[in-house]
Design a protein around this motif. Structure first.
Motif, PDB file in Angstrom:
ATOM      1  N   ASP A 165      -6.894   9.079  -3.477  1.00 19.14           N
ATOM      2  CA  ASP A 165      -7.256   8.625  -4.815  1.00 19.14           C
ATOM      3  C   ASP A 165      -8.176   7.410  -4.749  1.00 19.14           C
ATOM      4  N   TRP A 213      -1.599   1.043 -15.720  1.00 17.73           N
ATOM      5  CA  TRP A 213      -2.000   2.161 -14.862  1.00 17.73           C
ATOM      6  C   TRP A 213      -1.086   3.368 -15.052  1.00 17.73           C
ATOM      7  N   LEU A 273      -6.524   3.844  -5.588  1.00 20.85           N
ATOM      8  CA  LEU A 273      -5.624   3.339  -4.557  1.00 20.85           C
ATOM      9  C   LEU A 273      -6.393   2.949  -3.298  1.00 20.85           C
ATOM     10  N   ALA A 316       2.225   6.477  -7.141  1.00 23.21           N
ATOM     11  CA  ALA A 316       1.274   7.474  -7.614  1.00 23.21           C
ATOM     12  C   ALA A 316       1.836   8.873  -7.453  1.00 23.21           C
ATOM     13  N   LYS A 333       0.839  -1.203   0.000  1.00 20.93           N
ATOM     14  CA  LYS A 333       0.000   0.000   0.000  1.00 20.93           C
ATOM     15  C   LYS A 333       0.870   1.248   0.000  1.00 20.93           C
ATOM     16  N   ALA A 366      -2.449  11.682  -3.312  1.00 16.58           N
ATOM     17  CA  ALA A 366      -2.474  10.247  -3.585  1.00 16.58           C
ATOM     18  C   ALA A 366      -3.274   9.472  -2.544  1.00 16.58           C
ATOM     19  N   HIS A 414      -8.274  -5.475  -2.244  1.00 14.29           N
ATOM     20  CA  HIS A 414      -7.320  -6.144  -3.130  1.00 14.29           C
ATOM     21  C   HIS A 414      -7.512  -7.661  -3.138  1.00 14.29           C
ATOM     22  N   ALA A 461       2.495   1.649  -3.451  1.00 18.45           N
ATOM     23  CA  ALA A 461       1.537   2.136  -4.447  1.00 18.45           C
ATOM     24  C   ALA A 461       1.333   3.640  -4.323  1.00 18.45           C
ATOM     25  N   LEU A 462       1.279   4.136  -3.092  1.00 11.95           N
ATOM     26  CA  LEU A 462       1.155   5.575  -2.889  1.00 11.95           C
ATOM     27  C   LEU A 462       2.369   6.317  -3.432  1.00 11.95           C
TER      28      LEU A 462
END
Length: 281
Positions: free
Chosen positions: A62, A155, A65, A32, A25, A59, A72, A28-29
């Motif tokens: 979002d 993405w 996300l 972004a 997580k 982010a 997930h 991913a942030l």
């Protein structure tokens, strides 16, 4: 394994998986933020005043996300590669397919967190700019190997590339690995967002339903349906196989209309539809 053999295995594995989830997580942030995925910019891209001074706070809010973090479809897989006796193989070359633990492939999901075996180095990637010159990814003790997947490439509009990789077996050592696959929710449609940091001036891909992509990839990996799916099939320029690209777009639409993205994957139930991805004209 039974608790009588490894009494703490489940507890440790669950704790490790939860730690990988937390790390994913966060990664991913950061991905972004690195791409400046700003909803205000998308809404008013011609108005510089609409952009916040500090992009770091955007982010976390979002929707994509947040949805991926909450819903997930990730999993942890533990792998064991027994020693491979090259003397009994048709070819003794360490580069031959007979010594492959896993054939060359790209991970389908968003990103992979890999705990490698420090004592047996077998993960390989092609050297940059080459197709057949493989190099070994030697693990750093105490560190994790992070791999971007196909969905992150779509993405990010090709800014983050999903690398081709393979795993060799050793003739003398056992190898263990524990990859955690951080994947989007099954109901999610992955599509590029536009940003000044992407490598193209336009969206390179059609939207991809993760449930469909995963189902067809699973069918290709584990069944004899004869289907294959790659993100190239969803490129707007139709890639190298325009007919396959059109088939996947049509079958993906049927897959979603029939509600298959909300049902557990069942090869027998989905066989007819998934086979259409290979046979429909």
């Amino acid at each position: 394994p039974p608790t009588s053999v490894l009494p703490e295995y489940r507890q440790v594995t669950v704790a490790y998986m939860q730690a990988c989830e937390t790390l994913s997580k966060r990664l991913a942030l950061l991905m972004a933020k690195g791409l400046h995925w700003l909803r205000r910019h998308e809404e008013r891209e011609d108005d510089a005043a609409a952009l916040p001074a500090d992009p770091s706070f955007v982010a976390e809010d979002d929707p994509f996300l947040l949805d991926m973090a909450a819903n997930h479809s990730s999993y942890l897989r533990t792998n064991y590669y027994p020693p491979h006796n090259t003397a009994s193989s048709p070819s003794s070359s360490s580069q031959s397919s007979s010594t492959l633990g896993i054939s060359p492939h790209k991970d389908a999901g968003f990103l992979t967190v890999l705990l490698q075996d420090d004592d047996c180095h077998s993960l390989q990637v092609p050297r940059h700019g080459t197709h057949g010159d493989w190099m070994t990814v030697s693990p750093i003790p105490g560190a994790l190997t992070i791999n971007t997947g196909d969905m992150a490439q779509i993405w990010s509009n090709d800014a983050y590339q999903a690398p081709l990789h393979r795993v060799l077996t050793s003739s003398s050592q056992r190898r263990y690995s524990a990859p955690f696959f951080y994947n989007p929710p099954y109901h999610t449609t992955i599509q590029p967002f536009m940003s000044t940091t992407t490598t193209a001036a336009r969206s390179m891909y059609h939207p991809v339903l993760w449930a469909y992509f995963r189902a067809v990839r699973f069918a290709g990996d584990w069944t004899n349906l004869g289907v294959e799916i790659q993100i190239e099939h969803f490129r707007k320029d139709l890639g190298d196989d325009p007919m396959a690209s059109r088939r996947h777009l049509r079958v993906q639409d049927l897959f979603q209309k029939q509600g298959m993205d909300t049902k557990p994957f069942d090869v027998e139930q989905y066989a007819a539809l998934l086979s259409m991805a290979e046979t429909q004209k």
